[in-house]
Write a protein that holds these residues in place. Structure first.
Motif, short mmCIF file in Angstrom:
data_model
loop_
_atom_site.label_atom_id
_atom_site.label_comp_id
_atom_site.label_asym_id
_atom_site.label_seq_id
_atom_site.Cartn_x
_atom_site.Cartn_y
_atom_site.Cartn_z
N UNK A 85 1.30 -1.46 0.22
CA UNK A 85 0.08 -0.08 0.28
C UNK A 85 0.81 1.71 -0.28
N UNK A 86 0.22 2.52 -0.15
CA UNK A 86 0.84 3.27 -0.77
C UNK A 86 1.24 4.54 0.70
N UNK A 87 1.58 4.04 2.01
CA UNK A 87 2.23 4.58 2.74
C UNK A 87 3.91 5.50 2.49
N UNK A 88 3.11 6.64 3.46
CA UNK A 88 5.19 7.64 3.32
C UNK A 88 5.65 6.66 3.92
N UNK A 89 7.70 6.73 3.81
CA UNK A 89 8.43 6.85 4.70
C UNK A 89 8.46 6.72 5.67
N UNK A 90 8.05 7.82 6.30
CA UNK A 90 7.37 7.49 7.46
C UNK A 90 6.72 6.84 8.76
N UNK A 91 5.77 6.47 7.93
CA UNK A 91 4.19 5.55 8.17
C UNK A 91 4.97 3.81 8.44
N UNK A 92 6.22 4.05 6.90
CA UNK A 92 6.91 2.86 6.89
C UNK A 92 7.89 2.11 8.38
N UNK A 93 8.41 3.40 8.59
CA UNK A 93 9.82 3.31 9.69
C UNK A 93 8.63 2.94 11.05
N UNK A 94 7.97 3.70 11.30
CA UNK A 94 6.99 3.47 12.07
C UNK A 94 6.35 2.22 12.71
N UNK A 95 6.48 1.49 11.58
CA UNK A 95 6.24 -0.15 11.93
C UNK A 95 7.06 -0.78 12.68
N UNK A 96 8.31 -0.34 12.67
CA UNK A 96 8.96 -1.23 13.61
C UNK A 96 8.82 -1.12 15.07
N UNK A 97 7.69 0.32 15.03
CA UNK A 97 7.89 0.28 16.88
C UNK A 97 6.73 -0.59 17.20
N UNK A 98 5.80 -1.16 16.04
CA UNK A 98 3.92 -1.69 16.52
C UNK A 98 4.98 -2.93 18.32
N UNK A 99 6.04 -3.86 18.06
CA UNK A 99 5.74 -4.83 18.91
C UNK A 99 6.29 -3.98 20.54
N UNK A 100 6.39 -2.94 20.30
CA UNK A 100 6.67 -2.15 21.35
C UNK A 100 5.69 -1.06 22.30
N UNK A 101 4.18 -1.43 21.27
CA UNK A 101 3.11 -0.69 22.05
C UNK A 101 2.02 -2.72 22.21
N UNK A 138 17.41 0.79 -4.07
CA UNK A 138 18.31 1.21 -3.66
C UNK A 138 17.71 2.35 -1.54
N UNK A 139 16.73 2.80 -2.44
CA UNK A 139 16.34 3.69 -1.31
C UNK A 139 15.31 3.06 -0.67
N UNK A 140 14.92 1.99 -0.92
CA UNK A 140 13.14 1.68 -0.53
C UNK A 140 14.22 0.67 0.31
N UNK A 141 15.76 -0.33 -0.09
CA UNK A 141 16.24 -0.85 1.18
C UNK A 141 16.49 -0.32 1.95
N UNK A 142 16.73 1.10 2.08
CA UNK A 142 17.64 2.37 3.10
C UNK A 142 16.72 2.33 3.95
N UNK A 143 14.99 2.58 3.26
CA UNK A 143 14.03 2.69 4.15
C UNK A 143 13.47 1.48 5.01
N UNK A 144 13.96 0.25 4.57
CA UNK A 144 13.31 -0.84 5.25
C UNK A 144 14.45 -1.54 6.42
N UNK A 145 16.11 -0.70 5.94
CA UNK A 145 17.10 -0.80 7.10
C UNK A 145 16.20 -0.37 8.49
N UNK A 146 16.07 1.13 8.01
CA UNK A 146 15.70 2.37 9.26
C UNK A 146 14.09 1.67 9.95
N UNK A 147 13.23 0.79 9.27
CA UNK A 147 12.35 0.28 9.96
C UNK A 147 12.48 -0.98 10.78
N UNK A 148 13.91 -1.71 10.80
CA UNK A 148 14.35 -3.10 11.36
C UNK A 148 15.34 -1.59 12.24
#
Length: 254
Positions: A85-101, A138-148
């Motif tokens: 889905x067409x999330x913003x980059x900020x929203x994708x990275x924020x998914x990394x916080x879900x296990x803590x919520x 390449x940009x997507x890969x860096x964003x997914x690393x940021x999510x991790x």
């Protein structure tokens, strides 16, 4: 947090794979295509249940850990990571916080701070408001690393983290991974990058651990010829001294 893989068996793919990653160490899994590298990682991040064997985090078998607890402890970057889905980059990275919520927790100021820092560390903070689907590979890969990274795990499992990245970002991402002090288990195809950035390497061949040791111990001409079917000249890097490999096909010069 240490990671132990003991006698891991997946039908027709892995055969009694055993390896151990000490707390805070960076270990690489290398091997030719089809040797079982990604399958090993899938068992570690619980995407695949092995036929036999045990994966443990900090001495506790994964099957005794609730999924949410293991998600707090371990983050994974997989080859098939995708966002449909067409999330913003900020929203994708924020998914990394879900296990803590929990439940209907809302994103906090601290969550936003952690996510912004993660994006900055992979040189992608300027992409925060972009559509994820509009990014280059390449940009997507860096964003997914940021999510991790935003997940703040004790263990990082990375399947080809340098995929799609230019050489500058390959080096910066692997340098960042080493600087975290986090336990890391990664698959890398580039043996020179693996030699430069990993404490120890596990060479898989036909679904079995062929050799384990430091890069200097395992990246020998004999192992490379037997496992990868290439002739390799091993030379020290001029500044770091780590082994670097110059390849040629074994038929060249024969």
């Amino acid at each position: 947090m240490d990671v132990r893989v003991e006698n891991l068996t997946v039908d027709r793919i892995l055969h009694d794979v055993t390896l151990a990653v000490g707390s805070g160490e960076v270990h690489g899994i290398v091997g030719p295509n089809g040797s079982g590298k990604s399958t090993t990682l899938r068992c570690v991040y619980r995407a695949l249940k092995p036929l036999k064997g045990v994966v443990s985090l900090g001495g506790t078998p994964l099957d005794r850990l609730p999924v949410k607890e293991s998600a707090k402890a371990l983050a994974a970057l997989t080859q098939d990571s995708h966002v449909e889905f067409d999330f913003t980059v900020a929203e994708v990275v924020a998914m990394g916080r879900l296990p803590h919520q929990t439940g209907f927790d809302r994103e906090t100021a601290r969550d936003r701070e952690i996510c912004a820092e993660a994006l900055s560390r992979v040189d992608a903070d300027h992409l925060a408001h972009r559509s994820f689907l509009s990014l280059s590979g390449g940009e997507r890969q860096r964003v997914l690393i940021a999510r991790a990274l935003a997940q703040q795990p004790k263990v990082l499992v990375l399947d080809e983290p340098t995929n799609h990245l230019d050489i500058s970002h390959q080096l910066s991402v692997l340098r960042l991974v080493r600087s975290l002090g986090t336990t890391v288990l990664t698959v890398l195809h580039d043996l020179n990058l693996a030699a430069a950035h990993c404490d120890r390497l596990h060479v898989l061949h036909e679904g079995r651990v062929h050799t384990t040791g430091t890069p200097r111990e395992v990246l020998t001409p004999e192992v490379l010829r037997e496992v990868f079917q290439v002739r390799a000249h091993v030379v020290p890097h001029p500044t770091s001294g780590v082994p670097q490999l110059l390849f040629e096909h074994p038929e060249v010069g024969s």
